[in-house]
Structure formats: structure tokens, C-alpha cells
Design an enzyme around this catalytic site. Structure first.
Site, mmCIF file in Angstrom:
data_model
loop_
_atom_site.group_PDB
_atom_site.id
_atom_site.type_symbol
_atom_site.label_atom_id
_atom_site.label_comp_id
_atom_site.label_asym_id
_atom_site.label_seq_id
_atom_site.Cartn_x
_atom_site.Cartn_y
_atom_site.Cartn_z
ATOM 1 N N ARG A 153 0.799 -1.220 0.000
ATOM 2 C CA ARG A 153 0.000 0.000 0.000
ATOM 3 C C ARG A 153 0.836 1.276 0.000
ATOM 4 O O ARG A 153 0.653 2.131 -0.860
ATOM 5 C CB ARG A 153 -0.943 0.017 1.216
ATOM 6 C CG ARG A 153 -1.990 -1.073 1.176
ATOM 7 C CD ARG A 153 -2.914 -1.024 2.380
ATOM 8 N NE ARG A 153 -3.727 0.180 2.390
ATOM 9 C CZ ARG A 153 -4.646 0.450 3.320
ATOM 10 N NH1 ARG A 153 -4.848 -0.412 4.303
ATOM 11 N NH2 ARG A 153 -5.356 1.545 3.271
ATOM 12 N N HIS A 164 -7.553 -4.431 -7.516
ATOM 13 C CA HIS A 164 -7.222 -3.793 -6.232
ATOM 14 C C HIS A 164 -8.271 -4.120 -5.170
ATOM 15 O O HIS A 164 -9.430 -3.736 -5.319
ATOM 16 C CB HIS A 164 -7.133 -2.277 -6.431
ATOM 17 C CG HIS A 164 -6.390 -1.577 -5.327
ATOM 18 N ND1 HIS A 164 -5.061 -1.825 -5.053
ATOM 19 C CD2 HIS A 164 -6.789 -0.633 -4.439
ATOM 20 C CE1 HIS A 164 -4.671 -1.060 -4.051
ATOM 21 N NE2 HIS A 164 -5.706 -0.330 -3.655
ATOM 22 N N TYR A 173 -17.713 12.839 -12.495
ATOM 23 C CA TYR A 173 -17.700 14.096 -13.229
ATOM 24 C C TYR A 173 -16.427 14.308 -14.035
ATOM 25 O O TYR A 173 -16.345 15.260 -14.813
ATOM 26 C CB TYR A 173 -17.859 15.274 -12.265
ATOM 27 C CG TYR A 173 -19.157 15.262 -11.496
ATOM 28 C CD1 TYR A 173 -20.377 15.246 -12.157
ATOM 29 C CD2 TYR A 173 -19.151 15.269 -10.110
ATOM 30 C CE1 TYR A 173 -21.566 15.230 -11.448
ATOM 31 C CE2 TYR A 173 -20.336 15.262 -9.387
ATOM 32 C CZ TYR A 173 -21.545 15.243 -10.069
ATOM 33 O OH TYR A 173 -22.715 15.241 -9.364
#
Length: 857
Positions: free
Chosen positions: A58, A104, A147
Site C-alpha cells: 500500500r 485492487h 464528473y
């Protein structure tokens, strides 16, 4: 929800209650299988597993490709989705969904945050994602993934290039349904170029971005010279190159970081001192330290002003836009030293920030702290491995193809027999055996021949096959040469890096500075003397200077009191209507033709950039920026406020007034009370009673008399009769000639011609002032210019030393070189003259200090 134990099992009491509710018998506790576990060892084991997971999967980047697992999976999935730079953008949510569903095992917010960082050009020196939409700023976060849109950038192609050529190892994804790369091929040193930041368990990484060209140059040097030390590599990589530009001050911390992997350097904003308005000097910030946004600077600046830690700030404006980039304007109060204020800003705002380098990355799965050479060495070894594996893969592919081509060529020698064998065989297996036996082919070659289409068995196909065979042989030889020679392999890697630098590299943005001197800043532990010195440094030094009003109406302040001379000056805006001796923190007055006197702080007036520069006034500011004029009102002169002034009006009135008559609490007041439609035409210093007051009228009459004939009056006085005028005549010019300049003073007169007479042109005359005898006050004086046919009177007149002429726009014009008789006529002019003014400094008496004392704040 039922309570459970540490292993996720239901507790014994819950089991008993659940069994009772189900109507079954309760199992005695003594019949249960209970295992005693030491809590300390269980916590230690679990925590180590968690820590290793955070570190390895990570938080920390791999030293080879410089990517964390989530970043690597994003780029790999975008490559698999075909989101190349030549294709259109797709919804970011689509990419996030693909990565989360296939590679993931974490939430969508973490994936999207990682993808956003890869697209932000203010975070990465070479962005790997081409984002479309609001991907955030230094101060604000991005829009939601639904968006925005994204695709791979050009640089990302270099990171994923040759993935399908066995260049890196693959491993199963989290559910063993797919394969994912353990590392990307990485055609450039991404870890150094883009840096990294992450917090793991018990460790963290913080790496600064660098310039691609510099890093690749160092990598190529290390390829050629594996024994090179850090000092040699720093010749190519002198320091970080931040996306935001700015400056790095002090290089010792960078050198330490490159040696040990840990260090600290100081970033400072790029700030220029500019004249932001007619009255104000400002600090214009065009580049901020890495990771600092303008909103954060403004917030800290306001806090510092409110808590009195920062002084001298009048206003701050954020003029940043997409077209012009960052622009933060910090307006300063009058009289403050910009460099001293900047020192305060560096101390109390994010205009100066520190960056702590901690080069921690994974090397063979283990976190290590790496210096510059170590980082480059790991990348070079990785790239050598990638190119070696790619070369071996390509060699195998080409050998396989050559094997097939050679089989086809053998078959084409007797294609009729090949066809006959196939036609007469019972099945494919029999045809394969007979082809292998007759033509001495391998099973692979025979299968390939059986799969051929008849249209491929033409004459041109044979020629194409022979050409392909030759090309394959040449390619195989080149590939084998690379694999058999370490030097050749290193040369290939070096050349490919050079191509990447040429394609994606750009110039350095961050300027490296060894040290920088600034005005002292006050701290809580500063002594009283240090505080006084810092407060003094904040202010502009109260040095003597000139304040100049030009022919074109511009104001300028000089850096010192260097004498002004007309010699050699023939530039634009070099005619001085007024020249006043004052100090940088003093005051001057602007006198209008309505008799109003307006105070102006000299420090507000723009100063020359060099102390000894000859003022050309090309950088001056229009005086109307400092003076608000009524309709029809005009600015007459700039005058000192600490000396005796003499004023002359259009109707021949003269007045002398002392400086102690000016009101102390008013910035705008009357210097003379005018009657009827009278106007002030001139005003100059007349401190000495022997100074000569000179009136020149429209009709060409000149009167001069000593200043002693005019008794000083109070501010409200209306003056006394200075010159007697004939009916219809008016005063055109009023000047004061100091007694020290009387021998050098001249009178310049220029006529006005009748526009209806085509053959008439203005004439000019220069006469020695001493040719005009002094007369008594309130007389008509003497004729100064004989008017010729077609001349209506004088359009311009002036008396004084070192005259210069120009147009109203400041273009220099020549005056007659020879002196004329007092009562003579002028010589014809070749070009029009709009203004006559001073060409040098006024003469100051040695016994009198003309510099106005400045008030202390």
C-alpha cells in the site's frame, strides 16, 4: 448482532442462548474445545502481518518503477482498456471500477485519489494520467469520479511499454482470476522524476521530484561508469526540480540527502518587487513552494497581519488564472522596505517551506533508505533486466518465425508435390507425416504448411519470404549480439534512455541558490536592539532625492541627490517642468492653476531602479494618479513644502508664502486666494531676497524684480500686484531665477502665428536674462520679443538656466544656439515646440538644508 470472540466465533453465552431459542439441548462448557492463546504473542503476530501488508502492498513505492501497487494497477488496467493518448477520454469512474473489480482489493475512493495524483501537474513533474475536468488544485480537492474523465498520458506509455514481451514477472490478482505485473518496465526513472510520498507503519517516504533530462543523464553516466560516486552524479543532478518552480535556498541538505537518503532543503517563492499602482509598491509572487497554494498563503498572511507579526502590508490580491498562471500581488504600505517585508513573509507565511527528504523505497520487497546512487543503480539494474528479457523474447519470436519461413521456402521448391501429398493423404495426420518425411520438415513446419491458403503460394510470396528470411537473420544476429555482450546491452539501455529524455524532457523550473541575504526578521527572543534594527530595516531609507515632474506630466523620484545635467540628454521625457529637492520619506506639494496645493508623499512616487541613472522618465507615472483635478483644472508645478514659495498669476499678481503657513492636518488646501477668473501660471522657490522674479506676457513684455520687493503673506492672502498689464494682455510665464544662476540664466520666447497666413511659421529666440534690466514691481517691464507680420504674440516663454524644449509628448526639440538681442525678433523653427523646462538641478544654498525632515512612524 450476536457478540463474537477475537476469532469471529460466537461467544459461549450467545451459543447457549441461540441453542435455547432453537429448542436444542445446551452443551456443557466442559465439553467445549477451548484453546488458550497468549494475547501478547497474538497481537504481535497480527500486527506484524498488518504492518507488512501496509508497507509492501500500500504505502511504499517500488524502487524500480517508482509506483505503489495501486498506481501500478491503475496504469496497467488503463493499458489493458486501450486508453492510449490517441484515444478519447473515458469516465474516471469506469477506470476506478475496473481496477477495483479486477485488481485492487480496496475501496474506490483510495483508487480515485491515487489516479487524481497521477494526473496533477502540480504534484508530479511528469504526469502519467491525462485528466479532463476538475482534478483539483493545491488548495482544493477534485470533483467526484463521475464528473471527470481520464486516459493515459504520453509518459505513461513509456512506463507500460513492452509489457507483452516477457519483460517483467506477473502474479495472480487478489482472487486468482487474473494476472497482474509485479513491476512495470518503466522506460524512465519514475521514482526520481515524480517523487513519492507515503506513510506506512513505523516508517514513511517523502521524495522530491527531479528533472527528467538531468536524471537520465546521471543514469546514463552510471551505466557507462558503474563505479561513479555521488559527487560525480550530482554534476548531472544538482538538486530537485519541483513542478511549481520556485527556488531552493541552500544546497547542503540536498547533498546530505543524496549521500545518505535523508536530508532537508528550504523552498522559497519566486517574488518580484514591482510598482503595482501609482502610489504603491508590491511583492508579486509568480511561483510558490512545492505543495503550497495561494489560498493557504493568504490565510497565513491575514493571520500574521492581525496578530501584528507582519507589518507593512496594505492589501493582497489573488490574480491567478488559467491563461497567465499564478500571480499573487501583495501591496505594501508607503515607506516600507520591500526586502524587509519579504523577510517577514518568508518567516511567517508558506512563502518559505522546508522539504524533508526521506528516500525509503522497496528493494526486492524490503524497505530501504537509498541515496542518489542507490536509487539510480536499482533502476539501471531493473532496466538492464527488462531489456535483456525483452531481447530474449524477441529473439525467440524471430527464431520461431524464421523456422516457419524456412519450411515454407522448402515447400515452395516443389509446390506441386506438396499439393499432391496433401490431396492423396487420408487425413491431416497422414499428410503431416508424409510432408515431414519427404521434405525433411519439423512438425511445426508441416503444420504451418497445412494451414496455408492457396493464394499464398505465388511467385511474389516466395520473394516476400526470401526478403523476410534475410531480415529475420539480420535481426537475430543483432539480438544475439546484445545478449552476448554486456557492453552492447548497456549501450542499448543508454540509447533508449536518451530517446526518452529527448521526447519527454523539458527545461529546469526550480532555481538552485546557495544562499540568500534578506533583511533581519524579529523573533520572540530578539533583543531590544535587534527589534529596533529590524523595524528600521522595514522602512525605506530617508535618503536625499529629487522629485521630478516631466513635460508629459509624469512624476519620478531619484534614488539619490546626484546632480541632474542637461548634457548628453536627448531622450524621451527628459524635459523637467519641476525639480524639487526632498528626501525619500519627505513630502512635496502639487500646485494647480486654481491655487490648490496637494500633499504627496515622496515615497509613493516610483523611484529609478539605479541610484545614479539619468532620469528619462520613461517609467514615471502620470501625476494625475496622485492628484485629483477638477474639471478644467491643470497641474502647474511640483513644489517643496519646507521653503518660501513665490507664485505668479495670469493677471499679474505675485505672492510669497512661508512653509510654516501650511496647515499640518490637511492634505489639500489653498496656497493663494484668487480673484475673478485668475489662474496660477507658475510657482517656484524664492527663499533668497535677491532671487529674481520674472513675468513674461503674451504680448512679449518681460518684467523682473527682486524677491525682496514682495513681502511674504499668510496662506489665505491674495497676493499683491506684480506686473502691470495693458488691456487684453495676460501673463504667460512666471519663473524664479536664483541669484546664483543669474549669470547663466536665459529667456526663451516662441511666437504664435496667424493660421490664415500660409507663409508664416513660429519663431524662437534665446536671450540672456541679464540683458533685461530689473524694474520696479507693478510696472510693464521691457519688450522681450519683436513680433513680425503674421505673429499674434507668444505661445511659450520661460526664464532660467539650462533650458530644454520638447513636444508635449516628451520628444526633444532643438532651440536656437545663438543669443539674440533683447528687442530682436526670433528665428524660424523647423518643428513645433510644446514645452520648455529645466535641464538640470536647481542650485541649493550651502548654508541651508533643503531636505525636508521626515516624520518617524
Amino acid at each position: 448482532m450476536e457478540p463474537r470472540d477475537g476469532k469471529g466465533q460466537m461467544s459461549k453465552r450467545s451459543k447457549q442462548r441461540s441453542s435455547a431459542n432453537a429448542g436444542t439441548a445446551i452443551v456443557p462448557i466442559e465439553d467445549q474445545n477451548i484453546v488458550d492463546i497468549d494475547v501478547a504473542s497474538e497481537m504481535e503476530h497480527s500486527f506484524l502481518e498488518y504492518a507488512y501488508s501496509v508497507i509492501y502492498t500500500r504505502a511504499l513505492p517500488d524502487a524500480r518503477d517508482g509506483l505503489k501497487p495501486v498506481q501500478r494497477r491503475i496504469l496497467y488496467m488503463m493499458d489493458q482498456m486501450g486508453l492510449t493518448p490517441d484515444k478519447g477520454h473515458v469516465k474516471s469512474a469506469r477506470v476506478v471500477g475496473e481496477v477495483m473489480g479486477k485488481l485492487h482489493p480496496h475501496g474506490d475512493s483510495a483508487i480515485y485519489d491515487a489516479m487524481v495524483r497521477l494526473a496533477q501537474d502540480f504534484n508530479l513533474r511528469l504526469p502519467l494520467v491525462d485528466g479532463h475536468g476538475n482534478f483539483g488544485s493545491v488548495d482544493d480537492g477534485p470533483a467526484a469520479s463521475r464528473y471527470t474523465e481520464a486516459k493515459m498520458s504520453q509518459a505513461a506509455l513509456a512506463m507500460t511499454a513492452n509489457l507483452n514481451e516477457d519483460t517483467v514477472d506477473f502474479e495472480p490478482n487478489y482472487d486468482n482470476q487474473m494476472q497482474q505485473p509485479t513491476v512495470l518496465p518503466a522506460a524512465f526513472p519514475n521514482l526520481l522524476v515524480n517523487g513519492a510520498a507515503g506513510i506506512a507503519v513505523g516508517m514513511a517516504t517523502n521524495m522530491a521530484p527531479h528533472n527528467l533530462r538531468e536524471v537520465i543523464a546521471a543514469a546514463r553516466h552510471l551505466i557507462e561508469n558503474p563505479e561513479a560516486d555521488t559527487k560525480a552524479l550530482m554534476k548531472f543532478v544538482p538538486g530537485p526540480d519541483l513542478p511549481s518552480g520556485a527556488r531552493i535556498v541552500g544546497l547542503d541538505g540536498i547533498k546530505e540527502a543524496y549521500e545518505t537518503g535523508r536530508g532537508r532543503f528550504t523552498m522559497r517563492a519566486t517574488v518580484d518587487v514591482e510598482q503595482v499602482s501609482a502610489r504603491r509598491t508590491g511583492l508579486v509572487v509568480t511561483e510558490l513552494p512545492y505543495g503550497v497554494g495561494p489560498e493557504r498563503v493568504i490565510d497565513r498572511l491575514k493571520t500574521g497581519v492581525n496578530t501584528k507579526k507582519i507589518t507593512g502590508i496594505a492589501d493582497v490580491m489573488d490574480l491567478t488564472d488559467r491563461n497567465h498562471g499564478l500571480k499573487l500581488v501583495i501591496e505594501l504600505k508607503s515607506g516600507f522596505n520591500p526586502q524587509a517585508v519579504l523577510a517577514q513573509l518568508y518567516r511567517h507565511t508558506p512563502l518559505e517551506e522546508n522539504f524533508g527528504i526521506n528516500n525509503v523505497a522497496l528493494v526486492e520487497g524490503q524497505p530501504q533508505t537509498l541515496g542518489l546512487k542507490d536509487l539510480l543503480a536499482v533502476y539501471v539494474d531493473h532496466r538492464l533486466t527488462v531489456v535483456r528479457r525483452r531481447t530474449a523474447h524477441r529473439l525467440g519470436k524471430r527464431k520461431d518465425r524464421l523456422h516457419l519461413v524456412e519450411g515454407l521456402l522448402l515447400a515452395l521448391v516443389d509446390i506441386d508435390e506438396v499439393i499432391e501429398i496433401i490431396r492423396t493423404s487420408d487425413d491431416t495426420a497422414a499428410a503431416r507425416e508424409r510432408l515431414m518425411l519427404v521434405f525433411d520438415l519439423t512438425e511445426v513446419q508441416a503444420n504451418h504448411i497445412l494451414e496455408l491458403r492457396l493464394r499464398q503460394l505465388t511467385k511474389f510470396s516466395r520473394l516476400d519470404l526470401e526478403t523476410e528470411r534475410d531480415d529475420l537473420i539480420a535481426a537475430i544476429e543483432a539480438l544475439e549480439a546484445i545478449l552476448s555482450s554486456d557492453a552492447k546491452l548497456r549501450e542499448t539501455v543508454s540509447n533508449e534512455l536518451a530517446d526518452v529524455a529527448e521526447q519527454y524532457g523539458d527545461a529546469r523550473r526550480t532555481k538552485l541558490v546557495k544562499s540568500e541575504e534578506l533583511a533581519p526578521a524579529v523573533t520572540a527572543s530578539s533583543s531590544k536592539a535587534e527589534r529596533a534594527a529590524a523595524a528600521s530595516a522595514l522602512l525605506v531609507p530617508d535618503e536625499p532625492c529629487w522629485v521630478i515632474l516631466s513635460a508629459s506630466g509624469k512624476l519620478l523620484r531619484t534614488k539619490d541627490r546626484t546632480p541632474l545635467s542637461a548634457a548628453g540628454r536627448r531622450r524621451r521625457h527628459d524635459v523637467y517642468t519641476s525639480v524639487v529637492a526632498t528626501s525619500a520619506r519627505g513630502e512635496v506639494g502639487a500646485l494647480t492653476d486654481a491655487g490648490r496645493l496637494i500633499r504627496i508623499n515622496a515615497v509613493d512616487i516610483p523611484a529609478l531602479t539605479e541610484a545614479t541613472a539619468t532620469p528619462t522618465l520613461t517609467d514615471g507615472v502620470q501625476a494625475t494618479e496622485f492628484v485629483t483635478l477638477e474639471r478644467g483644472e491643470k497641474l502647474v508645478a511640483i513644489v517643496p513644502l519646507n521653503q518660501v514659495l513665490a507664485l505668479g498669476t495670469r493677471n499679474g499678481v505675485v505672492k510669497r508664502v512661508r512653509s510654516d503657513d501650511w496647515p499640518l492636518n490637511q492634505d489639500d488646501f489653498d496656497a493663494i486666494t484668487l480673484k475673478n477668473d485668475d489662474k496660477v501660471v507658475g510657482a517656484e522657490v524664492a527663499a533668497n531676497d535677491n532671487d529674481q522674479l520674472v513675468f513674461i506676457t503674451n504680448s512679449g513684455q518681460l518684467l523682473r524684480f527682486a524677491a525682496a520687493l514682495v513681502r511674504p503673506q499668510g496662506r489665505s492672502g491674495g497676493g499683491i500686484a506684480g506686473m502691470k498689464l495693458v488691456e487684453g494682455d495676460q501673463v504667460l510665464s512666471f519663473t524664479v531665477t536664483p541669484v546664483q544662476q543669474l549669470d547663466d540664466a536665459v529667456v526663451v520666447t516662441i511666437t504664435e502665428t496667424d493660421q490664415d497666413m500660409l507663409d508664416s511659421a513660429p519663431t524662437a529666440k534665446v536671450t540672456k536674462l541679464e540683458a533685461f534690466a530689473a524694474k520696479g514691481r507693478n510696472t510693464q517691464g521691457m519688450r522681450a520679443h519683436r513680433l513680425l507680420r503674421g505673429e499674434l504674440g507668444l505661445s511659450l516663454a520661460w526664464a532660467g538656466a539650462q533650458p530644454l524644449a520638447s513636444t508635449t509628448g516628451g520628444v526633444s526639440r532643438a532651440l536656437p544656439q545663438e543669443y539674440a538681442d533683447r528687442d530682436g525678433s526670433g528665428v524660424m523653427l523647423d518643428s513645433a515646440i510644446g514645452v520648455i523646462g529645466h535641464g538640470g538641478s536647481p542650485v541649493l544654498e550651502d548654508s541651508e538644508d533643503t531636505t525636508q525632515e521626515s516624520e518617524t512612524d
